[in-house]
Every structure is written in C-alpha cells, then in structure tokens.
Design an enzyme around this catalytic site. Structure first.
Site, mmCIF file in Angstrom:
data_model
loop_
_atom_site.group_PDB
_atom_site.id
_atom_site.type_symbol
_atom_site.label_atom_id
_atom_site.label_comp_id
_atom_site.label_asym_id
_atom_site.label_seq_id
_atom_site.Cartn_x
_atom_site.Cartn_y
_atom_site.Cartn_z
ATOM 1 N N TYR A 42 -14.803 18.116 -16.597
ATOM 2 C CA TYR A 42 -15.174 16.706 -16.568
ATOM 3 C C TYR A 42 -16.280 16.499 -15.520
ATOM 4 C CZ TYR A 42 -14.870 11.685 -15.870
ATOM 5 O OH TYR A 42 -15.175 10.364 -15.754
ATOM 6 N N ARG A 74 0.855 -1.194 0.000
ATOM 7 C CA ARG A 74 0.000 0.000 0.000
ATOM 8 C C ARG A 74 0.890 1.242 0.000
ATOM 9 N NH1 ARG A 74 -1.477 2.129 4.575
ATOM 10 N NH2 ARG A 74 -2.254 0.255 5.595
ATOM 11 N N ASP A 105 -5.842 19.292 -15.699
ATOM 12 C CA ASP A 105 -6.198 17.948 -16.132
ATOM 13 C C ASP A 105 -5.690 17.804 -17.566
ATOM 14 O OD1 ASP A 105 -7.426 15.665 -17.151
ATOM 15 O OD2 ASP A 105 -9.279 15.970 -16.019
ATOM 16 N N LYS A 145 -6.990 6.617 -20.164
ATOM 17 C CA LYS A 145 -7.231 7.099 -21.525
ATOM 18 C C LYS A 145 -5.986 6.922 -22.394
ATOM 19 C CE LYS A 145 -11.081 8.093 -19.425
ATOM 20 N NZ LYS A 145 -11.397 9.410 -18.879
#
Ligand SMILES: *Cc1c(COP(=O)(O)O)cnc(C)c1O
Length: 383
Positions: A102, A49, A175, A200
């Site tokens: 977004y 983690r 972004d 993406k």
C-alpha cells in the site's frame, strides 16, 4: 464450542446495556467519567482518549473476529499502522515490505521513519528463496505482508513468509484489509499482528474512516495500548459505532462481493480491450493456488490492465455508470479508479510505481446483471 464467525460479528463485545436494556450498545459521547472516590473510576473508564465504552465494544469485536486477544481501533488505517510501528521500532531497525505494498504505508516507512534511522527493503514476497535471502541478511524487526495487495492483487503465502521471518526473529504484520477476517485469518497462518483499514470492508458503506491493530501477545499489546492511550489517534465513539454497525453484515457482504467479482472477472477476461485481469479467483492468476489455500473466497477487489495503455485506462474510468469513479474501496457500491493518477500517485518514480494501464475495481454488492453490462459497454467503447 467456539461460536461461528457471523455470530461473533453480531454479538462479540455487543452486550445489552445493563442500565436500559438497549440491544445496541449506546454511543458514549462523554469525554470524562465520574469517580465516587478519587482515583477509583466507577466502571474502569476515566477519560475517552484512554478508554471509551463504545470503542471498547468495537475493539472486543475486532479481536474476536481475527481470533486475536486484543484489538486497538484508531482514527484511520494509517494511524493504526503508525501506532504499531512507533510501539516496536527503534533507530537502526529494518523493515522488509512488499514491492507493491500500500503506497501510504511505503510513504510513511520511507519518509517519516527513514529520517529517524529506520531502513527498509521492498521485495517480491512470492519468491520464498529470495525472501529467505533478504530476511536472513537484513535481520528486520518487522516483516510487513499485504495479501491480496493493493492494487496489483499479488497473493503472498502468509504461512511460508511467517515461518522464514520467525526463524530470524522478526515480527510479522499482515495487512488484512482486502480479504477481511471473513475470508482470511492471518493469526492461524503465523502472523503476529493484523492491520486493518476499517474504512474499507469492515465499515463497508463508505461512510467512516478508521483503522485497527489486532495482536495476540500481551507484551506487544501493552506497547500499542500505550501509544493509543498517550498519543490519542483514536476512533471517536460515533466512528466506532458506525464501524460496528458495518461489521454485523460483513460475512454476507463478503460472500456477495466475492461472487460478483468472480462473475465479473470471468466475463471480462478475454475481452479485446483487456490485456490482463488480476483477480485471485481466476485460475490464470499466478497466486490462485496459494489464495485457494489461505482464503475461503477471493474477495471483491480486482485490477484490469488495458490493451490500449494509459489512455484506454483513464477513458474506461469515465465510461461506466454503475461503477463510480472514486478512490477507496470495500463499500456496498461499486467503484472504479486509476491507481497511477489517484490512490498510488505518491509512489510514482519509486520501486512501487504501478503500471499506467492499470484500473482498479472495487466490485460492490449490486445486481451482477447490472455490473457486467456496465463494464462490458465501457470496454466495448474503447475498441
Ligand atoms: C486504505 C488502505 C490503508 C490505509 O487506510 P486508511 O484508513 O486510508 O488510513 C492501508 N492498507 C490498505 C491495503 C488500504 O487499502
């Protein structure tokens, strides 16, 4: 001399494995790491983690591509964005974001952080005097820029907005999902933080979900590292490997995405079924000049508004055969979708609602001689 973009895409963070000589960094599927003496990990790794060698390799690669110092990879773009916001926000803070940001980001800012006392203003970033007015009066902690925007393809002047934001003490997040660092480097234009949905273009093959935050400031990096390490919305070693595999070809893919999209946009602009093509590579696009300045190519995303309204838009999405009707974007295959009914359904009825006659295209890297006829026959069928 600093290495070029494609060399870094292939080599940054990708050292040959010292124990076996493996050229490709292994996928370290270990949750825990042995210590020789209590409290002294062998190679700095303790528990996955907190830190994992495969994730570290991806993070070093991402930092190098954006020209940042440190990168943190997460289980999704939204997990990355959430980690950043929780690292920097306090109750009473304000966020300024684009009025066509977004939809998922807006939903989080409004519905998750809103009840915690974080307010927001959605504005048109293309009008810099309005940007100055809003930022100077609301004194935001964060200014969230997206360019090109999803799905309206608005171009925001990163340098102009960052300068205004910095005058008023705000952090600027960009972004960079649509452009990718292959085409646009926000840090060179004044950004403080770069966000990616690596799902993406960086992953690039529609087979892995992920996200990343890249920063240059050590203090900010430490805060994000803590959220990543303590809360654990991390990318798995396998997802990190898949993302690195995609990134190696990012440069060549973005060139082909861009040339295909440019040719397609030119081929359908002026078609009788089309009201407007939104592609920054077209001189008719209102952001064409700014895009030419801050992007090296215009990318593979475009939107089309149909003359026949919503009916024509939804019909178009079912009449292509090379373009597949599906949400998401940035993979090698071409996709078509209706934002109003699909990806941006969550912002219906808000300031961010998208036009009903809008169709979004993620132009893939297939042969352009197959893409143009496929879309043109679908448009012809609407007349
Ligand atoms: C998809 C997307 C996101 C969210 O990323 P996920 O990986 O789906 O969580 C954020 N910003 C933009 C521009 C996107 O297209």
């Amino acid at each position: 001399m600093a290495q070029g973009f494609n060399t870094r895409a292939i080599h940054a963070g990708q050292a040959t494995d010292p124990t076996t000589g493996a050229v490709v960094p292994p996928i370290y599927l270990s949750s825990t790491f042995e210590q020789q003496v209590a409290g002294e990990p062998l190679a700095g790794f303790e528990y996955s983690r907190c830190d994992n060698p495969t994730r570290t390799a991806l993070q070093q690669n991402l930092a190098s591509l954006e020209g940042g110092v440190l990168a943190y990879s997460f289980a999704s773009g939204m997990a990355a964005e959430d980690a950043f916001f929780r690292a920097v926000l306090q109750p009473g803070d304000h966020i300024v974001l684009g009025n066509d940001a977004y939809g998922g980001a807006y939903r989080a800012i409004e519905q998750v952080y809103g009840p915690w006392g974080v307010t927001n203003t959605c504005i048109d970033f293309t009008d810099l005097s309005h940007v100055e007015e809003v930022i100077s009066s609301t004194k935001p902690r964060v200014v969230r820029i997206e360019t090109p925007t999803n799905p309206l393809m608005t171009i925001v002047d990163i340098e102009g907005v960052s300068a205004i934001a910095h005058q008023h003490g705000a952090l600027v997040l960009v972004d960079n999902t649509f452009a990718t660092p292959a085409l646009q480097r926000p840090f060179e234009l004044g950004a403080d933080v770069v966000l990616h949905s690596t799902t993406k273009y960086l992953g690039g093959h529609s087979d892995v979900v992920g996200g990343a935050i890249v920063v240059t400031d050590a203090e900010l990096a430490e805060k994000i590292a803590q959220i990543q390490n303590w809360m654990g919305a991390i990318s798995s070693p396998f997802d990190a490997y898949m993302t690195m595999r995609g990134i190696k070809t990012l440069g060549v893919r973005m060139e082909r995405h861009s040339s295909n999209a440019q040719a397609l946009a030119e081929a359908i602009e002026g078609h009788k079924a089309v009201e407007r093509v939104l592609y920054p590579g077209l001189p008719s696009h209102p952001g064409h000049e700014v895009a030419t300045r801050q992007m090296s190519l215009f990318g593979g995303m475009m939107s089309v508004q149909l003359a026949g309204g919503e009916k024509a838009a939804t019909a178009l999405t079912t009449r292509t055969s090379v373009f597949t009707l599906a949400p998401s974007l940035g993979g090698v295959e071409s996709l078509i979708e209706h934002p109003g009914l699909m990806t941006h359904h969550s912002v219906e009825g808000t300031a961010l609602e998208v036009p009903a006659n809008l169709v979004r295209l993620s132009v893939g890297i297939e042969d352009i001689d197959d893409l143009i006829p496929d879309l043109v026959q679908a448009l012809d069928s609407l007349l």
